[in-house]
Design a protein around this motif. Structure first.
Motif, short mmCIF file in Angstrom:
data_model
loop_
_atom_site.label_atom_id
_atom_site.label_comp_id
_atom_site.label_asym_id
_atom_site.label_seq_id
_atom_site.Cartn_x
_atom_site.Cartn_y
_atom_site.Cartn_z
N MET A 1 34.28 46.71 46.07
CA MET A 1 34.67 46.22 44.75
C MET A 1 36.18 46.01 44.71
N LEU A 2 36.61 44.86 44.23
CA LEU A 2 38.03 44.51 44.20
C LEU A 2 38.52 44.42 42.76
N TRP A 3 39.80 44.73 42.57
CA TRP A 3 40.45 44.57 41.28
C TRP A 3 41.61 43.61 41.47
N THR A 5 44.87 41.76 40.40
CA THR A 5 46.01 41.97 39.51
C THR A 5 47.06 40.91 39.82
N SER A 6 48.17 40.95 39.09
CA SER A 6 49.17 39.88 39.21
C SER A 6 49.60 39.64 40.64
N ARG A 7 49.97 40.70 41.35
CA ARG A 7 50.52 40.54 42.70
C ARG A 7 49.66 41.13 43.80
N PHE A 8 48.67 41.93 43.44
CA PHE A 8 47.89 42.68 44.43
C PHE A 8 46.40 42.53 44.14
N THR A 9 45.62 42.53 45.22
CA THR A 9 44.17 42.69 45.10
C THR A 9 43.83 44.07 45.64
N LEU A 10 43.36 44.94 44.76
CA LEU A 10 43.13 46.34 45.11
C LEU A 10 41.69 46.53 45.57
N ASP A 11 41.54 47.13 46.74
CA ASP A 11 40.22 47.45 47.27
C ASP A 11 39.81 48.81 46.72
N LEU A 12 38.86 48.81 45.81
CA LEU A 12 38.46 50.04 45.14
C LEU A 12 37.39 50.81 45.90
N ALA A 13 37.11 50.38 47.14
CA ALA A 13 36.23 51.20 47.97
C ALA A 13 36.85 52.58 48.18
N ARG A 14 38.17 52.63 48.22
CA ARG A 14 38.87 53.92 48.23
C ARG A 14 39.39 54.17 46.83
N PRO A 15 39.01 55.27 46.20
CA PRO A 15 39.49 55.55 44.85
C PRO A 15 41.02 55.52 44.77
N GLN A 16 41.52 54.87 43.75
CA GLN A 16 42.95 54.69 43.56
C GLN A 16 43.51 55.73 42.60
N ILE A 17 44.71 56.20 42.90
CA ILE A 17 45.40 57.15 42.02
C ILE A 17 46.46 56.42 41.23
N LYS A 179 35.98 38.29 35.69
CA LYS A 179 35.43 39.64 35.66
C LYS A 179 36.15 40.57 36.63
N ALA A 180 36.60 40.04 37.75
CA ALA A 180 37.25 40.85 38.78
C ALA A 180 38.61 41.36 38.34
N ARG A 181 39.10 40.91 37.20
CA ARG A 181 40.38 41.40 36.68
C ARG A 181 40.21 42.59 35.75
#
Length: 280
Positions: A1-3, A5-17, A179-181
């Motif tokens: 699952m990806l999030w 954002t303005s400058r980054f695409t975050l891979d949420l397979a690893r929980p983000q802090i 939706k991915a945002r």
């Protein structure tokens, strides 16, 4: 699952802090510690050293009973910090509900709008919709910060939270936001009883049925004090435990004050999760 954002695409397979930076005099656990721009930026750098993946900067306390802050005051607190934070090479979120603040920080390169009002303030949804890529976190809140714990929610909490978040996300997509945002936050402590907060944790996985990543914000909350008897400054261990439980129940982002300890605990959790994965 990806999030996205303005400058980054975050891979949420690893929980983000998501590390909290309160540029405020009156936040419930660290008010005044990072009110100056220099102190706030030092805290940003420390949180990154401790293992934060995202920085969340706020200029208005939303603790129960907190007074509203004027637009010019919030801008004066937040903008100098944002100017420095966006140069640190990580996603930057701003915790605000004012559309004018959203526009100003997005113009400076902020990646995520984190809104306790879920873009219900006039003009807020339009600011996000007009931005080509920024991420957004929509949170459920019953009432407002001034009254939410005076008259908390009644009835079953999960159906109400599910319905609200689904409607909010769909309304934003109708304005053209992908939706991915979008990430959803059940709003622990925002107009809910202790029992309701823990019901949301126990049944948090049901929020995932909506098809969006979940952000959980349990750090140092009063519900943790209610079940442990600990004052706000003593809630490190309960906060880490709640963050781990939230991740175990499907949260992809945890918003915390105590980044180093949360990162250490999640390293253990990831090791366990990897060991459970069958070898190819």
């Amino acid at each position: 699952m990806l999030w996205h954002t303005s400058r980054f695409t975050l891979d949420l397979a690893r929980p983000q802090i998501m590390g909290i930076v309160n540029a405020t005099p009156d936040s419930f656990s660290d008010g005044g510690r990072y009110l100056s721009t220099a102190a706030a930026l030092r805290q940003c750098e420390q949180l990154l050293q401790d293992g934060a993946d995202i920085l969340d900067i706020g200029g208005e306390s939303t603790r129960p009973g907190s007074p509203a802050v004027g637009l010019e005051e919030e801008l004066a607190r937040v903008l100098p910090v944002v100017r420095g934070a966006v140069s640190l090479g990580v996603p930057v979120s701003v915790d605000t509900y004012k559309p004018e603040v959203m526009q100003a920080v997005l113009d400076l390169g902020v990646d995520i709008v984190n809104d306790i009002w879920a873009l219900r303030q006039p003009g807020a949804a339009q600011v996000v919709a007009q931005h080509p890529r920024c991420g957004v976190c929509l949170m459920h809140m019953h009432g407002d910060p001034q009254t939410m714990q005076v008259q908390p929610m009644a009835g079953g909490v999960l159906p109400q939270v599910l319905s609200f978040l689904e409607r909010s996300a769909q309304a934003l997509q109708a304005l053209g936001v992908e939706k991915a945002r979008i990430v959803l936050d059940p709003g622990i402590g925002f107009g809910k009883t202790v029992e309701q907060n823990f019901a949301l944790l126990a049944r948090q996985s049901e929020l995932l049925a909506l098809g969006y990543p979940v952000l959980a914000g349990w750090s140092r909350k009063s519900s943790l004090g209610a079940v442990t008897g600990l004052d706000v400054g003593q809630r490190l261990q309960p906060s880490v435990a709640a963050a781990l439980l939230a991740v175990e129940h499907g949260a992809r982002v945890v918003r915390v004050h105590d980044v180093r300890e949360t990162a250490q605990a999640l390293a253990v959790w990831r090791a366990m999760a990897s060991a459970q994965t069958p070898a190819p």
